[in-house]
Each structure stands twice: as structure tokens, then as C-alpha cells.
Design a protein around this motif. Structure first.
Motif, PDB file in Angstrom:
ATOM      1  N   GLY A   1       0.814  -1.201   0.000  1.00 38.32           N
ATOM      2  CA  GLY A   1       0.000   0.000   0.000  1.00 38.32           C
ATOM      3  C   GLY A   1       0.854   1.260   0.000  1.00 38.32           C
ATOM      4  O   GLY A   1       0.548   2.253  -0.669  1.00 38.32           O
ATOM      5  N   TYR A   2       1.958   1.220   0.734  1.00 40.33           N
ATOM      6  CA  TYR A   2       2.877   2.355   0.805  1.00 40.33           C
ATOM      7  C   TYR A   2       3.457   2.644  -0.575  1.00 40.33           C
ATOM      8  O   TYR A   2       3.472   3.786  -1.035  1.00 40.33           O
ATOM      9  N   ARG A   3       3.902   1.621  -1.260  1.00 31.37           N
ATOM     10  CA  ARG A   3       4.508   1.815  -2.581  1.00 31.37           C
ATOM     11  C   ARG A   3       3.455   2.281  -3.583  1.00 31.37           C
ATOM     12  O   ARG A   3       3.713   3.155  -4.420  1.00 31.37           O
ATOM     13  N   LEU A   4       2.263   1.696  -3.485  1.00 31.75           N
ATOM     14  CA  LEU A   4       1.206   2.077  -4.426  1.00 31.75           C
ATOM     15  C   LEU A   4       0.823   3.541  -4.232  1.00 31.75           C
ATOM     16  O   LEU A   4       0.654   4.297  -5.199  1.00 31.75           O
TER      17      LEU A   4
ATOM     18  N   MET B   1      10.015  -7.295   0.814  1.00 28.67           N
ATOM     19  CA  MET B   1      11.242  -6.793   0.182  1.00 28.67           C
ATOM     20  C   MET B   1      12.298  -6.520   1.230  1.00 28.67           C
ATOM     21  O   MET B   1      11.976  -6.188   2.364  1.00 28.67           O
ATOM     22  N   ASP B   2      13.558  -6.659   0.834  1.00 28.29           N
ATOM     23  CA  ASP B   2      14.599  -6.262   1.782  1.00 28.29           C
ATOM     24  C   ASP B   2      14.899  -4.780   1.572  1.00 28.29           C
ATOM     25  O   ASP B   2      14.375  -4.133   0.688  1.00 28.29           O
TER      26      ASP B   2
ATOM     27  N   LEU C   1      15.624   0.085  -4.416  1.00 23.56           N
ATOM     28  CA  LEU C   1      15.610  -0.167  -5.861  1.00 23.56           C
ATOM     29  C   LEU C   1      14.221   0.061  -6.436  1.00 23.56           C
ATOM     30  O   LEU C   1      14.058   0.667  -7.506  1.00 23.56           O
ATOM     31  N   ALA C   2      13.209  -0.412  -5.719  1.00 24.28           N
ATOM     32  CA  ALA C   2      11.838  -0.248  -6.214  1.00 24.28           C
ATOM     33  C   ALA C   2      11.484   1.220  -6.338  1.00 24.28           C
ATOM     34  O   ALA C   2      10.874   1.661  -7.318  1.00 24.28           O
ATOM     35  N   GLU C   3      11.877   2.009  -5.346  1.00 19.47           N
ATOM     36  CA  GLU C   3      11.556   3.434  -5.399  1.00 19.47           C
ATOM     37  C   GLU C   3      12.272   4.119  -6.559  1.00 19.47           C
ATOM     38  O   GLU C   3      11.689   4.916  -7.292  1.00 19.47           O
TER      39      GLU C   3
ATOM     40  N   LEU D   1       2.126   0.060 -16.155  1.00 18.88           N
ATOM     41  CA  LEU D   1       3.305  -0.802 -16.268  1.00 18.88           C
ATOM     42  C   LEU D   1       4.239  -0.592 -15.087  1.00 18.88           C
ATOM     43  O   LEU D   1       4.752  -1.554 -14.500  1.00 18.88           O
ATOM     44  N   THR D   2       4.477   0.662 -14.727  1.00 17.46           N
ATOM     45  CA  THR D   2       5.356   0.959 -13.591  1.00 17.46           C
ATOM     46  C   THR D   2       4.793   0.364 -12.308  1.00 17.46           C
ATOM     47  O   THR D   2       5.530  -0.179 -11.480  1.00 17.46           O
ATOM     48  N   ALA D   3       3.486   0.434 -12.148  1.00 17.59           N
ATOM     49  CA  ALA D   3       2.867  -0.143 -10.955  1.00 17.59           C
ATOM     50  C   ALA D   3       3.078  -1.648 -10.923  1.00 17.59           C
ATOM     51  O   ALA D   3       3.393  -2.225  -9.876  1.00 17.59           O
TER      52      ALA D   3
END
Lengths: 167, 91
Positions: free
Chosen positions: A5-8, B1-2, B8-10, B47-49
Motif C-alpha cells: 500500500g505504501y509503494r502504491l 522486500m529487503d 531499488l523499487a523506489e 506498467l510501472t505499478a
């Protein structure tokens, strides 16, 4: 970025902020467009010209309106609203503007046109000043963008006049 | 995630969104179509999501090695030293 949820949430917020910036840049890109519109109006006939029961002058006329407003359209234009106004001076008012006809142009293909029409809206004076009156016919347009600020401009056509007597 | 995966995701998310913003604007401007710009951008956001939001395995390649519980019991936590904390409040 601790949870789904945080990332979304972070992604959606950032995406919306960037979208707002894109709309601003799109709106600014309209400044690169230099329009060169043209218009011409001929009055083909004065249908009638009378003093109404309430005491005001009214005239009905038929005109040919032709215009080429294609250069006003950009990728960011939703529609262009145009109207023809009769403008004249009276002792009471320094400027009278009476809208005679209007239209909405939804796309560039429709922006170059010719129309033979009588006045859509009544040409009524505040008083009895229209006999022999010289007036201008002005083509006004409002460019409505898909995103951004609306802009408006006009072309003034001079040299029109009404008959000296009622008919 | 670690932790490294989160970073990396951000980063991927920010770069991808910016890239898609530029690509969609250029596409829309060149084609003269506002709708095209919006469609390309919406596709890019989706796509990014899909890439950065779910907990994909490649975000978890550098996990932290937490201490095994049985090992932890052998080494008790150090006690906080209860030293005299009476500070002189005599006026």
C-alpha cells in the motif's frame, strides 16, 4: 517503501504530480502557435426594420459569414466558440454590442466555413437609435483548450449601416 | 522486500514515471493528439505499478540474516546499567 500500500500510494501520488506538470507544459506549448485567422461578413438583405410595440428599434437581416479559423487550432484545443456582434455608438451608450449569431467549432476541419443565415438572436436597440446607424460587425472567438487558460480575440469589420427609414 | 529492494523499487518507480512522462508528451506533441499522450501515460503508469509495487523476488536478493532464535537465547541481551541517576537537584 515498506509495504504494498505504501509503494502504491507513493507511485500514484508521484504519477499525478507529473501529470499536472505535463498539463502545464502542454498549455505553455500553445504559445508557440501563431494564429492567422480571417473572416468576412456580407449583409445580403435587410429583411425588416421596425419600431417594436415597447418602443425599441429592431432589425432583422440576412448575412453571409465566411471565416478561416483553422490556424487557431492546436493539439490542445477542445473547441472554439465564435459569435458575430453588431457594435455601434448611441448618445446614451458609448458602445452597444448586440450578438447576432454564434456557433461552436469542435474541430479544425470545421473551422473553414461559409454560412448564409439570418440573425440567430434579435438585433434590438435600447431606444430608437438605429435609423441610418453606422455599425461594425465583429467576429469574436474564444479558444477553449483541453487544459489551460481560455483565450479570446476578434476581427472588426467596419462599414455597415442601416437604412434611414423603417421598412 | 529487503531494504536494498525497497530502495531499488523506489528508484525504478521514479525513473520509469519520468521516462513515460517525457515519452508520452513527445508522442502526443508529434502526433498532435492530446488523447494519445494521455493513453501512453496511463499505460506507463500501469506498467510501472506492475513492476515496482508487488513484492517480486528480485527485490529480495539481498536479505538480511536475522539471528536464529536458538542462537539468540544463548546470548542474553545486555542489561541496561542501573547507575545512580540521581542528579543533584539541590538548590
Amino acid at each position: 517503501m515498506h509495504s504494498f500500500g505504501y509503494r502504491l500510494n507513493g507511485l500514484l501520488t508521484f504519477a499525478l504530480t507529473i501529470l499536472a506538470l505535463m498539463c502545464v507544459i502542454t498549455s505553455l506549448s500553445d504559445n508557440f502557435n501563431t494564429p492567422s485567422p480571417s473572416a468576412d461578413i456580407k449583409i445580403t438583405n435587410i429583411n425588416w426594420f421596425q419600431k417594436q410595440p415597447q418602443g425599441h428599434d429592431e432589425v432583422s437581416l440576412t448575412m453571409n459569414v465566411s471565416a478561416d479559423l483553422q490556424s487557431l487550432f492546436t493539439w490542445n484545443t477542445k473547441q472554439v466558440f465564435i459569435f458575430v456582434a453588431a457594435e455601434y455608438e448611441t448618445p446614451k451608450n458609448s458602445l452597444n454590442q448586440v450578438s447576432l449569431w454564434d456557433a461552436i467549432i469542435p474541430a479544425k476541419e470545421h473551422a473553414k466555413f461559409w454560412i448564409h443565415t439570418s440573425n440567430k438572436y434579435r438585433f434590438v436597440d435600447q431606444g430608437n437609435n438605429l435609423r441610418g446607424k453606422k455599425f461594425n460587425l465583429t467576429m469574436h472567438w474564444h479558444v477553449m483548450p483541453k487544459t489551460g487558460k481560455m483565450s479570446a480575440d476578434k476581427i472588426v469589420l467596419t462599414g455597415y449601416s442601416l437604412p434611414e427609414e423603417y421598412r | 522486500m529487503d531494504w536494498q529492494g525497497q530502495k531499488l523499487a523506489e528508484q525504478i518507480m521514479q525513473v520509469l514515471l519520468l521516462v513515460f512522462a517525457v515519452v508520452s508528451f513527445v508522442a502526443g506533441y508529434v502526433l498532435g493528439s492530446f488523447q494519445m499522450m494521455m493513453l501512453v501515460y496511463a499505460g506507463g503508469v500501469t506498467l510501472t505499478a506492475l513492476i515496482t509495487v508487488p513484492n517480486w523476488p528480485f527485490f529480495n536478493r539481498r536479505p538480511l540474516n536475522w539471528l536464529d532464535p536458538s542462537e539468540a537465547e544463548k546470548h542474553p541481551k545486555p542489561q541496561v546499567a542501573v547507575s545512580s541517576k540521581k542528579k543533584g537537584t539541590k538548590k
